[in-house]
Design an enzyme around this catalytic site. Sequence first.
Site, PDB file in Angstrom:
ATOM      1  N   LYS A 255       0.838  -1.198   0.000  1.00 25.81           N
ATOM      2  CA  LYS A 255       0.000   0.000   0.000  1.00 25.81           C
ATOM      3  C   LYS A 255       0.877   1.254   0.000  1.00 25.81           C
ATOM      4  O   LYS A 255       1.999   1.237   0.518  1.00 25.81           O
ATOM      5  CB  LYS A 255      -0.880  -0.059   1.248  1.00 25.81           C
ATOM      6  CG  LYS A 255      -1.989   0.961   1.364  1.00 25.81           C
ATOM      7  CD  LYS A 255      -2.791   0.659   2.623  1.00 25.81           C
ATOM      8  CE  LYS A 255      -3.911   1.631   2.887  1.00 25.81           C
ATOM      9  NZ  LYS A 255      -4.663   1.279   4.115  1.00 25.81           N
TER      10      LYS A 255
ATOM     11  N   SER B 231      -9.392   0.958   3.367  1.00 24.16           N
ATOM     12  CA  SER B 231      -8.720   1.875   2.459  1.00 24.16           C
ATOM     13  C   SER B 231      -7.633   1.182   1.616  1.00 24.16           C
ATOM     14  O   SER B 231      -7.047   1.802   0.731  1.00 24.16           O
ATOM     15  CB  SER B 231      -8.057   3.007   3.256  1.00 24.16           C
ATOM     16  OG  SER B 231      -7.111   2.468   4.187  1.00 24.16           O
TER      17      SER B 231
ATOM     18  N   SER C  83      -9.898  -1.778   7.106  1.00 27.73           N
ATOM     19  CA  SER C  83      -9.209  -1.528   5.846  1.00 27.73           C
ATOM     20  C   SER C  83      -8.437  -2.712   5.277  1.00 27.73           C
ATOM     21  O   SER C  83      -7.838  -2.596   4.209  1.00 27.73           O
ATOM     22  CB  SER C  83      -8.265  -0.329   5.997  1.00 27.73           C
ATOM     23  OG  SER C  83      -9.010   0.854   6.151  1.00 27.73           O
TER      24      SER C  83
END
Length: 566
Positions: free
Chosen positions: A115, A196, A220
Amino acid sequence: MLRSLLALSFLPYAAHTSSLPNPAHYVQPFPMAPCHGHRLEDADIAQIQNWYDTGALTVRQVVSCYLGRITQIDHYVNAIMELNPDVLDIADQLDRELKAGKKRGSMHGIVVVVKDNFATADKMQTTAGSLALVGSIVPRDAHVVHLLRESGAVILGHSGMSEWADMRSTSYSEGYSARGGQVRNSYNLTQEPGGSSSGSGHAVTANMVTVAYGTETDGSIISPAERSNIVGIKPTVGLTSRSGIIPESAHQDTVGMFGRTVRDAAYALDAVWGFDWRDKATLEQLGKTPDNYVQFVANKTSLKGMKVGIPWERLWQGSTTRFQIPALLEAVDVLKQHGVEVYNNTNYKFVKEIVSPSGWDWSFGPANQSELTVVNVDFYNNIKAYLSELSNTTIRSLDDIVAFNDAPQNLASEGGEPDIAAAFASGQDGFLGSLATKGIENTTYRQALAWCRRTSRVDGIDYALNPVMPDGRVVHLDALLMPSDDGSASTNIPAQAGYPIITIPIGIDDWHTPFGLSFVGTAFSEATLIKLASAAEDALGDRRVRPTFYEYNATNIPVNWGIGSY
């Protein structure tokens, strides 16, 4: 049906009949081309290692095939924020090691993305999707990135994400960042991709990488894993280091992983867990961990005698999950048929006070009981500490980030004010809520932290895992089962507790979006959860329909959340 289930109390869960989605109904419009004559599409870590061991494929060939897949479909899904310009050189080095008989382990040559909040001290940016950090230089690799490099994993790039991990706004487009644009749901591009860590999840399911990494403060990992129809493991806070990760809350942040199977996700976990002196939370794991977690991957025979609970109240009654319940309960029935003892109504002690009746809500409750109260203060302080180590930037605090987003030259792209950028409808009101605290750990903060910890741990998950039967017996459960969907608020309490949760795929709904079943346990119970989830995966059979890319030309921003669609 709901009334009869609630009446069951602690009796073993009764049979339920329904039809699970038929995978044959779904068509894959963008099949992945063979990789030098081998089927890389959906290949697991063991298969790829076999190809390396036999010389059937090289690391460079596998990396090149994944790059070809990204060229084929990422302009639709937009899961990749940035590619590593050195990736082929890294692959060549790993091939030289293989040729010399030096294999580092199970992750040698396995292609991953991290990420965009994982610091990589290389030629890539680390920005949490924000234009404010473009050009900044990190002091070192994040600890987990360092471990991945040592393990021989190939870091292909950074994955797309919700900007600042959904911290900045309360009304926003899930999976969108000003730097990376909109990550799309690879099953239905009009719907939200889960946040996310959305890019990481969809990069795996769409076969752009083998496994991927993200972070979770609350939901997330589990949400994008569910939405991308794969396995997600959110470990106990303190099992994986957060040093070098752009933070939200030191009390709740954890590094998690995505794989198509529990086994692959367990391999991904084994590569990155462990003590790190830069993250004092990792002290908590000492004496509580095995040598590795892959050893606990099991088949369906291991289900016999395992005990699970159904925390029915509120967690199975969300606004969206009620439409998933027939398939979810059919899956529970399959587990029961394989010898799992299932107990209903193993609820949290203060369930009505801590779980919103309307689904995921980290602001639920009064300020001195709210999870968001804790996160707001933590973020102000934790982001300042992270930014203090960066060079080549003037961004040093949350105040600086807010000012950057409000600057006239950035207003259209970063949407600092409401109704300027479609992806940030409420502007940066989330940041402003954190900014208002000035990071002061006042009485309200301390009360909220104490309340969240007690009601999520001893009076929450641990309470539900040890229910008292009508005859006075205490049953010690291995895990709690709950829907993975945001509509169930299933991640709120594990997030506050810092406890682990794993999701596995179950089906596809009428809106062409996947949903899953989650397994929740007490602190550092990953071994038990991996055993249970992998055995359940075996008993349930292959539920992982490949991405359908429904409405693949969709460009809507914001994406649809789906909750109002039911």
